[in-house]
Design a protein around this motif. Sequence first.
Motif, PDB file in Angstrom:
ATOM      1  N   ASN A 587     113.194  45.810  61.839  1.00 60.07           N
ATOM      2  CA  ASN A 587     112.232  46.388  61.970  1.00 60.07           C
ATOM      3  C   ASN A 587     111.026  45.461  60.699  1.00 60.07           C
ATOM      4  O   ASN A 587     111.025  44.599  60.656  1.00 60.07           O
ATOM      5  N   GLU A 588     110.050  45.820  60.988  1.00 63.13           N
ATOM      6  CA  GLU A 588     109.322  45.534  59.378  1.00 63.13           C
ATOM      7  C   GLU A 588     108.799  45.900  58.074  1.00 63.13           C
ATOM      8  O   GLU A 588     108.470  46.632  58.789  1.00 63.13           O
ATOM      9  N   HIS A 589     108.368  44.690  57.138  1.00 59.41           N
ATOM     10  CA  HIS A 589     108.305  44.492  56.196  1.00 59.41           C
ATOM     11  C   HIS A 589     107.364  44.593  55.175  1.00 59.41           C
ATOM     12  O   HIS A 589     107.110  43.257  56.371  1.00 59.41           O
ATOM     13  N   LEU A 590     107.173  44.775  54.806  1.00 55.95           N
ATOM     14  CA  LEU A 590     106.051  44.022  53.843  1.00 55.95           C
ATOM     15  C   LEU A 590     106.699  44.012  51.753  1.00 55.95           C
ATOM     16  O   LEU A 590     107.775  45.052  51.818  1.00 55.95           O
ATOM     17  N   ALA A 591     106.871  43.115  51.592  1.00 56.77           N
ATOM     18  CA  ALA A 591     107.480  42.372  50.513  1.00 56.77           C
ATOM     19  C   ALA A 591     106.549  42.073  49.307  1.00 56.77           C
ATOM     20  O   ALA A 591     105.740  41.361  49.802  1.00 56.77           O
ATOM     21  N   VAL A 592     106.036  42.554  48.229  1.00 55.67           N
ATOM     22  CA  VAL A 592     105.908  42.098  46.532  1.00 55.67           C
ATOM     23  C   VAL A 592     106.250  41.719  46.045  1.00 55.67           C
ATOM     24  O   VAL A 592     107.313  42.330  45.330  1.00 55.67           O
ATOM     25  N   LEU A 593     105.545  40.659  44.898  1.00 53.58           N
ATOM     26  CA  LEU A 593     106.624  39.918  44.025  1.00 53.58           C
ATOM     27  C   LEU A 593     105.649  39.249  43.190  1.00 53.58           C
ATOM     28  O   LEU A 593     104.399  38.385  43.362  1.00 53.58           O
ATOM     29  N   MET A 594     105.726  39.820  41.590  1.00 50.84           N
ATOM     30  CA  MET A 594     104.240  40.195  40.092  1.00 50.84           C
ATOM     31  C   MET A 594     105.418  39.164  39.617  1.00 50.84           C
ATOM     32  O   MET A 594     106.550  39.857  38.911  1.00 50.84           O
ATOM     33  N   THR A 595     104.731  38.358  39.238  1.00 53.82           N
ATOM     34  CA  THR A 595     105.349  37.651  37.548  1.00 53.82           C
ATOM     35  C   THR A 595     104.655  36.515  37.137  1.00 53.82           C
ATOM     36  O   THR A 595     103.727  36.405  37.493  1.00 53.82           O
ATOM     37  N   GLY A 596     104.318  36.708  35.590  1.00 49.11           N
ATOM     38  CA  GLY A 596     103.870  35.840  35.009  1.00 49.11           C
ATOM     39  C   GLY A 596     103.273  36.443  34.416  1.00 49.11           C
ATOM     40  O   GLY A 596     103.025  38.103  33.817  1.00 49.11           O
ATOM     41  N   ALA A 597     101.827  35.825  33.519  1.00 47.83           N
ATOM     42  CA  ALA A 597     100.875  36.445  32.776  1.00 47.83           C
ATOM     43  C   ALA A 597      99.879  37.753  33.616  1.00 47.83           C
ATOM     44  O   ALA A 597      99.550  37.260  34.687  1.00 47.83           O
ATOM     45  N   ARG A 598      99.645  38.518  32.807  1.00 46.53           N
ATOM     46  CA  ARG A 598      98.596  39.390  33.304  1.00 46.53           C
ATOM     47  C   ARG A 598      96.732  38.879  34.316  1.00 46.53           C
ATOM     48  O   ARG A 598      96.845  39.168  35.046  1.00 46.53           O
ATOM     49  N   ASN A 599      96.739  37.999  33.011  1.00 42.93           N
ATOM     50  CA  ASN A 599      95.115  37.187  33.094  1.00 42.93           C
ATOM     51  C   ASN A 599      95.773  35.912  32.723  1.00 42.93           C
ATOM     52  O   ASN A 599      96.302  35.906  31.654  1.00 42.93           O
ATOM     53  N   GLN A 600      94.939  35.000  33.011  1.00 45.10           N
ATOM     54  CA  GLN A 600      94.526  33.582  32.152  1.00 45.10           C
ATOM     55  C   GLN A 600      94.219  33.365  30.800  1.00 45.10           C
ATOM     56  O   GLN A 600      93.756  34.531  30.586  1.00 45.10           O
ATOM     57  N   PRO A 601      94.917  32.956  29.644  1.00 44.47           N
ATOM     58  CA  PRO A 601      94.689  32.369  29.049  1.00 44.47           C
ATOM     59  C   PRO A 601      93.565  32.185  28.505  1.00 44.47           C
ATOM     60  O   PRO A 601      93.034  31.442  29.094  1.00 44.47           O
TER      61      PRO A 601
END
Length: 798
Positions: A587-601
């Motif tokens: 199969n062909e998949h899409l994977a997404v990863l998010m971590t860390g701060a939402r915005n730059q300080p």
Amino acid sequence: MKVSLKWLSDHVDFSDYSMEQLDELLTFAGIEVEEITNLPDKVVVAEILSAEKIPQTDKLAVCQVNDGSGKNRQIVCGAQNYKVGDKVPLALPGCKLDDGKGGHFEIKNGKLKGFDSLGMMCGASEIGLEDESDGLLILPKELEPGTAITEVYPAVLVLEITPNRPDCLSHLGTARELAALVGKKLKGVRDHANSETPTRKAKKDEITIESESCPYYTGRWIRGIEVKESPSWLKEKLVSIGLRPINNVVDITNYVLMEMGQPLHAFDLAKLDGGITVRQATAGEEFKALDGETYQLSADDMVIADSKKAVAVGGVMGGEDSGVTETTTDILLESAYFVPADVRRTSRTSGIRSDSSYRFERGVDPQQVKGASDLAVKLILELAGGKAGEELVECGKLPALPKPIKMKGEFCRKVIGTDIPDEKVEEILTSLGIHPSKKGWEVPSYRGGDLLRPVDLVEEVARVYGLDNVPSKNIARFVESSKADHSYDFNRKIQTTLSAIGFFETRNLKLMSGENLDDDRATNHRGMEPIRLKHPLNDEQDYLRPGLVPGLLASAGRNLRFGNPNLRLFEIGKVFTKTKKGDSVENEHLAVLMTGARNQPSWADAKPANLDIHDLRTALTAIMGAKGSQLTFVPLEDDRLLGACSVELGRGKKSAKLGIAGYLPPSRGRDLDIETPIAVAELNLKKLAAALSEPVVFEELPKFPGSSRDIAMVVPNDLPNESIASFFANYQEPLLIEANLFDVFRDETGEKLDADKKSVAWSLLYRCPTRTLESAEVEQAHDKLLKTLQKDLPVEFR
């Protein structure tokens, strides 16, 4: 691979071609010439007439040499491996030699210890024949003094042979290719593929095969040989391509290797205990190789063994304890075919590299195993004497011959794009050893791994015919879009959308370690099993990836080490699983990863909040386009992810289940030194494309105003937001147009709100499409909704 032009000229006459023309022919035919090595000018053959040691020195001697000029020349030399009467290379004044640092130094007349030295006698490395050497290069005795060394050792081509052309890893193979390119016939070539020696099946006490890594093994017993120095012609051939002569038996096996591309090995019979067994090594088994190093083998490695010990690593290198020496009188000559992938794995995991492994791991011609043995035995009997067994003892079975390929001239002309007559097509293919028959084109065994389809034969015709001879023309035309086009466009749209909102795309290997399967199970569907490679190259790449999340985690770890903790990554790629019945699924998949701060300080927000599952949902909503409002996260009871959700498009029975999302356990983040939550999602692109392909229904803009009402309610902490959203989505009230969550409040201290409770606020919009609603109508509908909500869910209105 180094190829001697003088050696090649034994098989094909290319004297009317310049070096530049040969370079161009080979390169345009797909065999890159990396380097053309010419020995330096002003180096001649010199005979040492006398040598007198210089007093008060350890090694220096004054030598008188005959350089062919008619007058003796005096040379001061520090080498120790020569004697009077030897012939050696002599660099005359004015000769420029490689200094080993990318430059050159010039030979000049000079003095050493008060004695004139009018040149320099050279070793093999000093004139460029070998990378390293000790002492002088002793040349064949029959050479005349004064002969230019470039006549003895003409130019050497260093070829880059692609993995699909192992047939060119020999002088015979390269000569076959050149003969086809220059339109000449091979000369001086025996029919190596056919052996005239009778064969018989091996007895159990002679040869047994217990490993699948060796389909076919042969042995020939030769007794009463004399191991001694090789004749000049043999040493000259080996030295010309940088090999060091050892003794006549070993040199013959190296000669056959470089002549035919078939590795051989000679065992000293006196050092073997019993017969030969081809088996798998035991875990931790030690083996001392010919290079003097001791290696620890694994159960994946194949060895050639006697009754007590391993005497060779199959297809890689022989053992020091069973090698041929000056005292050897009886030998067993091995010629075999080994599975390429297994030899490659052993060579890489053990770190043992050799000319034999280089060829076996690319695939030697199985049909030349017997012929190579014949050639070696013939030379051994000529140069070392002795008597060979009348029969070639064989064990196992050779792989099947290549199947004929059906290819018509019309197809060839259509693909190449020019009018090549059938006669020319047959002439080209025949010159490459590919002959026509009633069943199709018969492919020679040495090209069986490369020529499999009609288009492969077309490629052979094109490269020999010459692409320069194919006229340029525009034959492109419109074609209807295919499924592959639609898939590419769909994936490209996702890539563009995610990149536009701050994501970075990653590319990872399709192979992964079994240790990382837990990362994948977190986002992969249950009921599917990973696929382990039958012959993995190493422990880090022993599974086909069943999901994309492990690769994203590896990318996240690398980014973190380079000081980038705030990550938005995605990958699109193939994944591979199998059902419990053993059926493979791709199969062909899409994977997404998010971590860390939402915005730059910044000065306005010194400590921005961390990315969370809601940000992940927002990103997935973006790729849904007009159907983004239908995206739902349905809670799952799943211990693989924290807050695990099924990612779906739509609600209820008609919803399309696309994948899974959630947070990775904090322990996994700590493994990567990531302290912030790691939100991940993995979707099946085929299911996503199908869900999004259904038509989008657009509604007319409302003509009448709506009326909104807000609801603030206290609910249990463990009540999923999706439960409330599903209530509003499924509530049967024609006036209710939409419902949106706009506030969530928790108090972990319990001062303002019980710690096990949360406060949520929703905004509801009521509207009638045909008229303006009166306040009483809205209140009536709203009160009814509140009562039903309080009845269906554990809520308390504030």
